[in-house]
Design a protein around this motif. Sequence first.
Motif, PDB file in Angstrom:
ATOM      1  N   MET A   1      84.596  27.733 115.569  1.00  0.00           N
ATOM      2  CA  MET A   1      83.522  28.295 114.741  1.00  0.00           C
ATOM      3  C   MET A   1      83.209  27.332 113.585  1.00  0.00           C
ATOM      4  O   MET A   1      84.054  27.089 112.726  1.00  0.00           O
ATOM      5  N   ILE A   2      82.003  26.770 113.580  1.00  0.00           N
ATOM      6  CA  ILE A   2      81.619  25.817 112.528  1.00  0.00           C
ATOM      7  C   ILE A   2      80.626  26.504 111.581  1.00  0.00           C
ATOM      8  O   ILE A   2      79.570  26.982 112.012  1.00  0.00           O
ATOM      9  N   VAL A   3      81.009  26.570 110.293  1.00  0.00           N
ATOM     10  CA  VAL A   3      80.130  27.194 109.298  1.00  0.00           C
ATOM     11  C   VAL A   3      79.631  26.133 108.322  1.00  0.00           C
ATOM     12  O   VAL A   3      80.418  25.338 107.794  1.00  0.00           O
ATOM     13  N   LEU A   4      78.312  26.142 108.112  1.00  0.00           N
ATOM     14  CA  LEU A   4      77.729  25.292 107.066  1.00  0.00           C
ATOM     15  C   LEU A   4      77.553  26.177 105.832  1.00  0.00           C
ATOM     16  O   LEU A   4      76.829  27.174 105.871  1.00  0.00           O
ATOM     17  N   GLY A   5      78.268  25.846 104.750  1.00  0.00           N
ATOM     18  CA  GLY A   5      78.166  26.634 103.510  1.00  0.00           C
ATOM     19  C   GLY A   5      77.223  25.962 102.540  1.00  0.00           C
ATOM     20  O   GLY A   5      77.196  24.726 102.447  1.00  0.00           O
ATOM     21  N   ILE A   6      76.455  26.780 101.820  1.00  0.00           N
ATOM     22  CA  ILE A   6      75.525  26.233 100.821  1.00  0.00           C
ATOM     23  C   ILE A   6      75.681  27.027  99.528  1.00  0.00           C
ATOM     24  O   ILE A   6      75.643  28.266  99.535  1.00  0.00           O
ATOM     25  N   GLU A   7      75.872  26.302  98.409  1.00  0.00           N
ATOM     26  CA  GLU A   7      76.085  26.947  97.114  1.00  0.00           C
ATOM     27  C   GLU A   7      75.179  26.288  96.067  1.00  0.00           C
ATOM     28  O   GLU A   7      75.176  25.055  95.925  1.00  0.00           O
ATOM     29  N   SER A   8      74.426  27.126  95.331  1.00  0.00           N
ATOM     30  CA  SER A   8      73.564  26.564  94.268  1.00  0.00           C
ATOM     31  C   SER A   8      73.359  27.595  93.159  1.00  0.00           C
ATOM     32  O   SER A   8      72.309  27.631  92.539  1.00  0.00           O
ATOM     33  N   SER A   9      74.393  28.438  92.903  1.00  0.00           N
ATOM     34  CA  SER A   9      74.160  29.573  91.997  1.00  0.00           C
ATOM     35  C   SER A   9      74.084  29.208  90.525  1.00  0.00           C
ATOM     36  O   SER A   9      73.542  29.959  89.734  1.00  0.00           O
ATOM     37  N   CYS A  10      74.641  28.049  90.145  1.00  0.00           N
ATOM     38  CA  CYS A  10      74.588  27.680  88.731  1.00  0.00           C
ATOM     39  C   CYS A  10      74.148  26.219  88.597  1.00  0.00           C
ATOM     40  O   CYS A  10      72.982  25.908  88.820  1.00  0.00           O
ATOM     41  N   ASP A  11      75.063  25.332  88.277  1.00  0.00           N
ATOM     42  CA  ASP A  11      74.644  23.938  88.054  1.00  0.00           C
ATOM     43  C   ASP A  11      75.359  22.959  88.973  1.00  0.00           C
ATOM     44  O   ASP A  11      75.434  21.770  88.663  1.00  0.00           O
ATOM     45  N   ASP A  12      75.906  23.431  90.087  1.00  0.00           N
ATOM     46  CA  ASP A  12      76.475  22.534  91.090  1.00  0.00           C
ATOM     47  C   ASP A  12      75.724  22.744  92.395  1.00  0.00           C
ATOM     48  O   ASP A  12      75.606  23.876  92.864  1.00  0.00           O
ATOM     49  N   SER A  14      76.028  22.255  96.198  1.00  0.00           N
ATOM     50  CA  SER A  14      77.144  21.954  97.094  1.00  0.00           C
ATOM     51  C   SER A  14      76.870  22.407  98.524  1.00  0.00           C
ATOM     52  O   SER A  14      76.219  23.428  98.761  1.00  0.00           O
ATOM     53  N   ALA A  15      77.373  21.608  99.473  1.00  0.00           N
ATOM     54  CA  ALA A  15      77.302  21.974 100.892  1.00  0.00           C
ATOM     55  C   ALA A  15      78.635  21.593 101.522  1.00  0.00           C
ATOM     56  O   ALA A  15      79.243  20.585 101.132  1.00  0.00           O
ATOM     57  N   ALA A  16      79.091  22.414 102.460  1.00  0.00           N
ATOM     58  CA  ALA A  16      80.391  22.157 103.088  1.00  0.00           C
ATOM     59  C   ALA A  16      80.340  22.528 104.551  1.00  0.00           C
ATOM     60  O   ALA A  16      79.552  23.389 104.962  1.00  0.00           O
ATOM     61  N   VAL A  17      81.179  21.865 105.332  1.00  0.00           N
ATOM     62  CA  VAL A  17      81.314  22.231 106.749  1.00  0.00           C
ATOM     63  C   VAL A  17      82.756  22.685 106.949  1.00  0.00           C
ATOM     64  O   VAL A  17      83.700  21.963 106.603  1.00  0.00           O
ATOM     65  N   LEU A  18      82.889  23.887 107.481  1.00  0.00           N
ATOM     66  CA  LEU A  18      84.209  24.509 107.608  1.00  0.00           C
ATOM     67  C   LEU A  18      84.451  24.915 109.062  1.00  0.00           C
ATOM     68  O   LEU A  18      83.604  25.549 109.687  1.00  0.00           O
ATOM     69  N   GLU A  19      85.629  24.570 109.558  1.00  0.00           N
ATOM     70  CA  GLU A  19      85.957  24.916 110.940  1.00  0.00           C
ATOM     71  C   GLU A  19      86.973  26.058 110.955  1.00  0.00           C
ATOM     72  O   GLU A  19      88.000  25.988 110.248  1.00  0.00           O
ATOM     73  N   ASN A  20      86.696  27.074 111.734  1.00  0.00           N
ATOM     74  CA  ASN A  20      87.608  28.212 111.923  1.00  0.00           C
ATOM     75  C   ASN A  20      88.111  28.838 110.628  1.00  0.00           C
ATOM     76  O   ASN A  20      89.263  29.268 110.533  1.00  0.00           O
ATOM     77  N   GLY A  21      87.283  28.842 109.611  1.00  0.00           N
ATOM     78  CA  GLY A  21      87.601  29.580 108.375  1.00  0.00           C
ATOM     79  C   GLY A  21      88.522  28.880 107.407  1.00  0.00           C
ATOM     80  O   GLY A  21      88.680  29.342 106.278  1.00  0.00           O
ATOM     81  N   SER A  22      89.165  27.771 107.821  1.00  0.00           N
ATOM     82  CA  SER A  22      90.114  27.159 106.879  1.00  0.00           C
ATOM     83  C   SER A  22      90.153  25.627 106.910  1.00  0.00           C
ATOM     84  O   SER A  22      90.682  25.022 105.992  1.00  0.00           O
TER      85      SER A  22
END
Length: 336
Positions: A1-12, A14-22
Amino acid sequence: MIVLGIESSCDDTSAAVLENGSIVLSNVIFDQNTTHGKYGGVVPELAGRCHIESIDRVIKNALTQSKTTLKQVDLIAVTVGPGLVSSILVGLNTAKALAYALQKPLIDVNHLEGHLLAIFLQEKVEFPYIALTVSGGHTDLYRVDGFGDYKTLGRTRDDAAGESFDKVSKMLNLGYPGGPFIEEKAKLGNALAHRFPRAFLGRDSLDFSFSGLKTSVRNIISKRKEGLIPAISDSDIAAGFQDAVIDILTAKIILACKKEKINRIVVTGGVAANGALRNRVALASDRHGLKCFFPKPKFCTDNAAMIACAGHYKNIKKPMSKNEILNLDARASLNL
Ligand code: KG4
Ligand code: ZN
C-alpha cells in the motif's frame, strides 16, 4: 500500500511517500522560515503564496526520492484542518486535482491525528496510551485507545506551548521559529536565576495555560531595561522560561497517566523536538514506572509522513466516496 501524503496547514509545505503505513520512502519538507522570520511569526497571506510556489516541486521531489511514480500511488492523504485556511487549501486542492486526474482514492486527515500517530512511523505502540501533542497551535492531552479512537483529557486555555516559545524568542530577538533558538540559548543559562510562574490550574486539572508565563517574561525584560532588577542574561531568561514550560508539561502528562491508569506516554508535535523536554519526561517516566515514546524530531515538527500514516489507517476503517472527496473543504478549526 503506497500512500502519498500532503501537508500544508501552516508554514511547512511537505509531501511524503509511505509504504504499508510505516516505511517512509521519502518525506520532503520545505519550510518558510526565511519568509516569516522577518516578522517573528507566520503571516497567513504569505504562507498561502509560498505553498502555491512550492507544492508541485515538493511533491515531485517526494516521488523522485522514493523512486515512485504517481501511477504506483494507491491513496492520497491530505490535511484538511485545523490550520490556516489559505494554506490548507493549497495542499487540499492539489490533492483533489491529483485524485481526480489519476482516478485515485483520497482520504482527509486531521493534522492533530497526524501528530498523534507520528510515532507509528518508528514503532508500533500498544494501545491505550496517553499522548501529549505540543506544537505551535496546540497543547492537548489525549487518551488514545486505537486508530480513530481519541478522547481529549485536557487542552490549553490560552496560548499553545510552542506559541509561547515563539513569542519569548521574539521578545529576546533570537529568531523564528523560537523553539530551537530558545533551546540553544537555554543551554548557556541558569534556570534558577529567576523562577517564572507555573500555572497548574488546580491539582487535578489536565488543562494548560501559558499566557501568564509569557507576560511574566515580558515584565522581567522590561524591568531589566529600566534597571529595576539585578542583571539577568538572555540565556538565564531562556533557561528559566523553558524550565517552567517543561515542569508544567511533565507534571500534567504524569498526572494524566495516573488518572487514566495508563503506563505508556507519547510526546509529539513541534515542541517535542526539544531535547530538555525529552530528557525530563524520560526521567520522570522512569521514576513513575512509565514507558515513554518520542517520534524523532523530524517526525515531531510538521511533516507529510505523519499525515500519510494517519491517512493509511483512517482509509482502512472508512474510505471516502467520490462525492465526499469532491465536497471536501479546508477547516480552520477541527476537533479530533
Ligand atoms: O508541530 P509544529 O511543527 O507546527 C504546528 O503544528 O504548530 O510545531 C511548531 C512549533 C513552533 O512553535 C516551534 O517554536 C516549536 O514547535 N518547536 C520547538 C522546538 N522545535 C520546534 N519548541 C521547543 N523546542 C524545540 N526544539
Ligand atoms: Zn503541527
